[in-house]
Write a protein that holds these residues in place. Structure first.
Motif, PDB file in Angstrom:
ATOM      1  N   SER A  77     -14.792  54.065 -58.072  1.00 46.99           N
ATOM      2  CA  SER A  77     -14.985  55.021 -57.966  1.00 46.99           C
ATOM      3  C   SER A  77     -17.090  54.997 -57.164  1.00 46.99           C
ATOM      4  CB  SER A  77     -16.263  56.150 -59.365  1.00 46.99           C
ATOM      5  OG  SER A  77     -16.989  57.225 -59.201  1.00 46.99           O
ATOM      6  N   ALA A  78     -16.788  55.982 -55.859  1.00 49.25           N
ATOM      7  CA  ALA A  78     -17.736  55.383 -54.386  1.00 49.25           C
ATOM      8  C   ALA A  78     -17.870  56.940 -53.766  1.00 49.25           C
ATOM      9  CB  ALA A  78     -17.562  54.367 -53.995  1.00 49.25           C
ATOM     10  N   GLY A  79     -18.602  56.629 -53.416  1.00 51.55           N
ATOM     11  CA  GLY A  79     -19.314  58.093 -52.234  1.00 51.55           C
ATOM     12  C   GLY A  79     -18.960  57.754 -51.126  1.00 51.55           C
ATOM     13  N   ALA A  80     -18.228  58.614 -50.161  1.00 46.07           N
ATOM     14  CA  ALA A  80     -17.827  58.034 -48.816  1.00 46.07           C
ATOM     15  C   ALA A  80     -19.286  57.532 -48.239  1.00 46.07           C
ATOM     16  CB  ALA A  80     -17.756  59.985 -48.296  1.00 46.07           C
ATOM     17  N   THR A  81     -20.682  57.735 -48.538  1.00 43.35           N
ATOM     18  CA  THR A  81     -21.805  56.478 -47.777  1.00 43.35           C
ATOM     19  C   THR A  81     -20.863  55.284 -48.500  1.00 43.35           C
ATOM     20  OG1 THR A  81     -23.325  58.567 -47.420  1.00 43.35           O
ATOM     21  CG2 THR A  81     -24.072  55.965 -47.356  1.00 43.35           C
ATOM     22  N   ASP A  82     -20.906  55.426 -49.279  1.00 47.29           N
ATOM     23  CA  ASP A  82     -20.732  53.701 -50.463  1.00 47.29           C
ATOM     24  C   ASP A  82     -19.372  53.401 -49.533  1.00 47.29           C
ATOM     25  OD1 ASP A  82     -22.513  53.515 -51.787  1.00 47.29           O
ATOM     26  OD2 ASP A  82     -21.448  55.045 -53.348  1.00 47.29           O
ATOM     27  N   PHE A  83     -18.818  53.516 -49.038  1.00 48.61           N
ATOM     28  CA  PHE A  83     -17.612  53.425 -48.148  1.00 48.61           C
ATOM     29  C   PHE A  83     -17.891  52.976 -46.747  1.00 48.61           C
ATOM     30  CE2 PHE A  83     -14.333  55.790 -51.837  1.00 48.61           C
ATOM     31  CZ  PHE A  83     -13.985  53.928 -51.928  1.00 48.61           C
ATOM     32  N   ARG A  84     -18.481  53.631 -46.634  1.00 48.46           N
ATOM     33  CA  ARG A  84     -18.523  53.992 -44.736  1.00 48.46           C
ATOM     34  C   ARG A  84     -19.629  52.354 -44.913  1.00 48.46           C
ATOM     35  NH1 ARG A  84     -21.928  54.824 -40.717  1.00 48.46           N
ATOM     36  NH2 ARG A  84     -20.917  55.248 -38.833  1.00 48.46           N
ATOM     37  N   THR A  85     -20.548  52.360 -45.517  1.00 44.39           N
ATOM     38  CA  THR A  85     -20.997  51.139 -45.669  1.00 44.39           C
ATOM     39  C   THR A  85     -20.846  49.409 -45.613  1.00 44.39           C
ATOM     40  OG1 THR A  85     -23.290  52.315 -46.621  1.00 44.39           O
ATOM     41  CG2 THR A  85     -23.194  49.890 -46.710  1.00 44.39           C
ATOM     42  N   VAL A  86     -20.192  50.023 -47.083  1.00 41.06           N
ATOM     43  CA  VAL A  86     -18.853  48.530 -47.070  1.00 41.06           C
ATOM     44  C   VAL A  86     -18.375  48.725 -45.860  1.00 41.06           C
ATOM     45  CG1 VAL A  86     -18.070  47.072 -48.657  1.00 41.06           C
ATOM     46  CG2 VAL A  86     -19.588  48.361 -48.966  1.00 41.06           C
ATOM     47  N   ASN A  87     -17.223  49.528 -45.759  1.00 44.45           N
ATOM     48  CA  ASN A  87     -16.087  48.785 -45.438  1.00 44.45           C
ATOM     49  C   ASN A  87     -15.863  49.106 -43.687  1.00 44.45           C
ATOM     50  OD1 ASN A  87     -14.530  48.778 -47.886  1.00 44.45           O
ATOM     51  ND2 ASN A  87     -14.324  50.094 -47.396  1.00 44.45           N
ATOM     52  N   CYS A 134      -9.057  60.754 -46.305  1.00 48.83           N
ATOM     53  CA  CYS A 134      -9.776  60.132 -47.648  1.00 48.83           C
ATOM     54  C   CYS A 134     -10.989  59.749 -46.783  1.00 48.83           C
ATOM     55  CB  CYS A 134      -9.446  59.133 -49.118  1.00 48.83           C
ATOM     56  SG  CYS A 134      -8.650  58.103 -48.432  1.00 48.83           S
ATOM     57  N   ALA A 135     -12.051  59.100 -47.424  1.00 50.71           N
ATOM     58  CA  ALA A 135     -13.577  58.568 -47.051  1.00 50.71           C
ATOM     59  C   ALA A 135     -13.291  57.226 -47.705  1.00 50.71           C
ATOM     60  CB  ALA A 135     -14.460  59.106 -48.986  1.00 50.71           C
ATOM     61  N   ARG A 138     -10.960  56.540 -44.470  1.00 54.70           N
ATOM     62  CA  ARG A 138     -11.443  56.893 -43.370  1.00 54.70           C
ATOM     63  C   ARG A 138     -12.299  55.287 -42.839  1.00 54.70           C
ATOM     64  NH1 ARG A 138     -11.558  62.155 -44.807  1.00 54.70           N
ATOM     65  NH2 ARG A 138     -12.860  61.913 -46.354  1.00 54.70           N
ATOM     66  N   SER A 139     -12.954  54.768 -43.896  1.00 51.45           N
ATOM     67  CA  SER A 139     -13.888  53.837 -43.757  1.00 51.45           C
ATOM     68  C   SER A 139     -13.794  52.958 -43.261  1.00 51.45           C
ATOM     69  CB  SER A 139     -15.142  53.967 -44.878  1.00 51.45           C
ATOM     70  OG  SER A 139     -13.916  53.043 -46.020  1.00 51.45           O
ATOM     71  N   LYS A 140     -11.573  52.264 -43.677  1.00 49.89           N
ATOM     72  CA  LYS A 140     -11.181  51.384 -43.377  1.00 49.89           C
ATOM     73  C   LYS A 140     -10.541  51.965 -41.857  1.00 49.89           C
ATOM     74  CE  LYS A 140      -9.567  48.474 -45.595  1.00 49.89           C
ATOM     75  NZ  LYS A 140     -11.249  47.199 -46.171  1.00 49.89           N
ATOM     76  N   ARG A 141     -10.586  53.009 -41.434  1.00 50.13           N
ATOM     77  CA  ARG A 141     -10.461  52.876 -39.767  1.00 50.13           C
ATOM     78  C   ARG A 141     -11.022  52.324 -38.909  1.00 50.13           C
ATOM     79  NH1 ARG A 141      -7.542  52.210 -35.386  1.00 50.13           N
ATOM     80  NH2 ARG A 141      -8.085  53.551 -34.118  1.00 50.13           N
ATOM     81  N   GLU A 142     -12.915  53.010 -39.406  1.00 53.43           N
ATOM     82  CA  GLU A 142     -13.951  52.774 -38.679  1.00 53.43           C
ATOM     83  C   GLU A 142     -14.456  51.414 -39.119  1.00 53.43           C
ATOM     84  OE1 GLU A 142     -17.367  55.164 -40.236  1.00 53.43           O
ATOM     85  OE2 GLU A 142     -15.842  56.805 -40.653  1.00 53.43           O
ATOM     86  N   GLY A 143     -14.116  50.552 -39.772  1.00 52.26           N
ATOM     87  CA  GLY A 143     -13.838  49.278 -39.128  1.00 52.26           C
ATOM     88  C   GLY A 143     -13.376  48.406 -38.714  1.00 52.26           C
ATOM     89  N   GLU A 144     -11.465  48.707 -38.548  1.00 52.47           N
ATOM     90  CA  GLU A 144     -10.871  48.457 -37.999  1.00 52.47           C
ATOM     91  C   GLU A 144     -11.623  48.694 -36.172  1.00 52.47           C
ATOM     92  OE1 GLU A 144      -6.725  49.662 -39.561  1.00 52.47           O
ATOM     93  OE2 GLU A 144      -7.350  50.758 -37.705  1.00 52.47           O
ATOM     94  N   ILE A 145     -12.139  50.257 -35.989  1.00 51.30           N
ATOM     95  CA  ILE A 145     -11.899  50.279 -34.518  1.00 51.30           C
ATOM     96  C   ILE A 145     -13.617  48.730 -34.117  1.00 51.30           C
ATOM     97  CG2 ILE A 145     -13.543  52.543 -33.043  1.00 51.30           C
ATOM     98  CD1 ILE A 145     -11.871  54.359 -34.534  1.00 51.30           C
ATOM     99  N   ALA A 146     -14.950  49.481 -35.153  1.00 50.61           N
ATOM    100  CA  ALA A 146     -16.802  48.377 -35.492  1.00 50.61           C
ATOM    101  C   ALA A 146     -15.766  46.693 -34.864  1.00 50.61           C
ATOM    102  CB  ALA A 146     -16.719  48.349 -36.435  1.00 50.61           C
ATOM    103  N   MET A 147     -14.648  46.748 -35.758  1.00 51.13           N
ATOM    104  CA  MET A 147     -14.459  45.189 -35.130  1.00 51.13           C
ATOM    105  C   MET A 147     -13.604  44.460 -33.932  1.00 51.13           C
ATOM    106  SD  MET A 147     -10.723  42.910 -37.039  1.00 51.13           S
ATOM    107  CE  MET A 147      -9.610  44.014 -35.985  1.00 51.13           C
ATOM    108  N   LEU A 148     -12.432  45.647 -33.509  1.00 49.43           N
ATOM    109  CA  LEU A 148     -11.889  45.922 -32.122  1.00 49.43           C
ATOM    110  C   LEU A 148     -13.077  45.766 -31.257  1.00 49.43           C
ATOM    111  CD1 LEU A 148      -8.459  47.437 -32.543  1.00 49.43           C
ATOM    112  CD2 LEU A 148      -9.247  45.275 -32.525  1.00 49.43           C
TER     113      LEU A 148
END
Length: 314
Positions: A77-87, A134-135, A138-148
């Motif tokens: 159980s986490a919010g969009a901000t938590d997912f984005r921060t970690v992932n 879902c949040a 989206r956070s996992k996709r943002e993580g992929e982009i940030a890595m590349l």
């Protein structure tokens, strides 16, 4: 040659560390939960996403490759901000440090949720346009982009994201854990509501993919979709679990429509759609490059339930 493994005390990370050690690599382990690192050799706390860059650079001392397993998972159980921060943010910070301080590969354990939502029906491959719903996705996709982007900015290749379907193995979590609990009850379940076909991937196969990509001479592609050799029907998953528990299948030929109506009346249409969606992961690309896929998914699930029956759920 030393490999930094983040999330090394987690469900998949533990198996990755074990496989890499079996292969002969030196390992530095990092976790967002330092209390789990007591007594471990070359173990460090994973900095938060807002830490100074020096903290991330220090992680890379004597490191050749990075395997980034740490994540905030979808079953929490986490919010969009938590997912984005970690992932997303944490992944980007690690990739920036790795791109400047290591000369090897960066492997990020992502998810098919970075591509498609739980209600999507169809085949998912490397060419599937990302459309997270879902949040978490989206956070996992943002993580992929940030890595590349971090590796591209450093003029380097060697970074790759492994998009995983549900992973099973010792300590299974999430929806598969819920299915195991349901199977353990022995309650009759309607066959017509369990016709959806899903791709799964074993914990061991994920660890094997990581090891393969670290030892293969050719650089990895930016993304790979993982999955066992063959998808399985939901009814087959339940049946395999029940065989492991020593129970009959108990899947009577009941129609699905009463359950669909009940889900609609309860406002659970999305959950119903997720239950009946067929999602097949085309993992042929990495297999064509030499990765060994798990070929006996149902046998592994049966054995998993058999092991669990010796250690009942809490």
């Amino acid at each position: 040659m030393k490999i930094l493994v983040t999330g090394a005390t987690g469900f998949v990370g533990r198996r990755v560390v074990s496989r890499l050690r079996e292969t002969g690599f030196d390992i530095r382990i990092a976790s967002r939960l330092p209390q789990r690192l007591a007594g471990a050799d070359d173990a460090v706390a994973l900095p938060g996403a807002d830490a100074q860059q020096e903290a991330f650079l220090a992680l890379m001392r004597d490191v050749t490759h990075v395997v980034h397993c740490a994540a905030l998972n979808n079953d929490r159980s986490a919010g969009a901000t938590d997912f984005r921060t970690v992932n997303a943010m944490l992944t980007g910070r690690l990739a920036q440090a790795a791109a400047t301080r290591t000369d090897g590969r960066f492997i990020y354990l992502s998810s098919i949720r970075a591509v498609a939502g739980a209600g999507f029906s169809g085949t998912i491959g490397e060419a599937t346009p990302p459309a997270p719903q879902c949040a978490y996705g989206r956070s996992k996709r943002e993580g992929e982009i940030a890595m590349l982007e971090a590796f591209a900015a450093a003029g380097r290749d060697g970074a790759t994201a492994l998009r995983l379907p549900p992973v099973y193995g010792e300590g299974t979590k999430g929806n598969l854990h819920g299915l195991m609990r349901l199977a353990a009850t022995g309650l009759p379940l309607p066959t017509a509501a369990l016709t959806a076909v899903r791709s799964l991937v074993s914990q061991d196969a994920v660890a094997g993919a990581v090891t393969h990509l670290l030892t293969r001479p050719a650089p990895p592609r930016p993304t790979y979709v993982l999955g066992d050799a063959s998808p399985v029907a939901m009814s087959e998953i339940i049946t395999a679990f029940r065989r492991g528990y020593g129970r009959p299948a108990r899947l009577p030929p009941m129609p699905a429509w009463p359950f669909r109506i009940l889900a609609t009346l309860a406002g659970k249409q999305a959950a119903w759609q997720a239950l009946v969606a067929t999602q097949v992961c085309d993992s042929s690309l990495l297999a064509s490059e030499g990765w060994a896929r798990e070929a006996d998914t149902l046998g592994r699930l049966e054995e998993l339930a058999r092991q669990e029956s010796r250690s009942p759920f809490p």
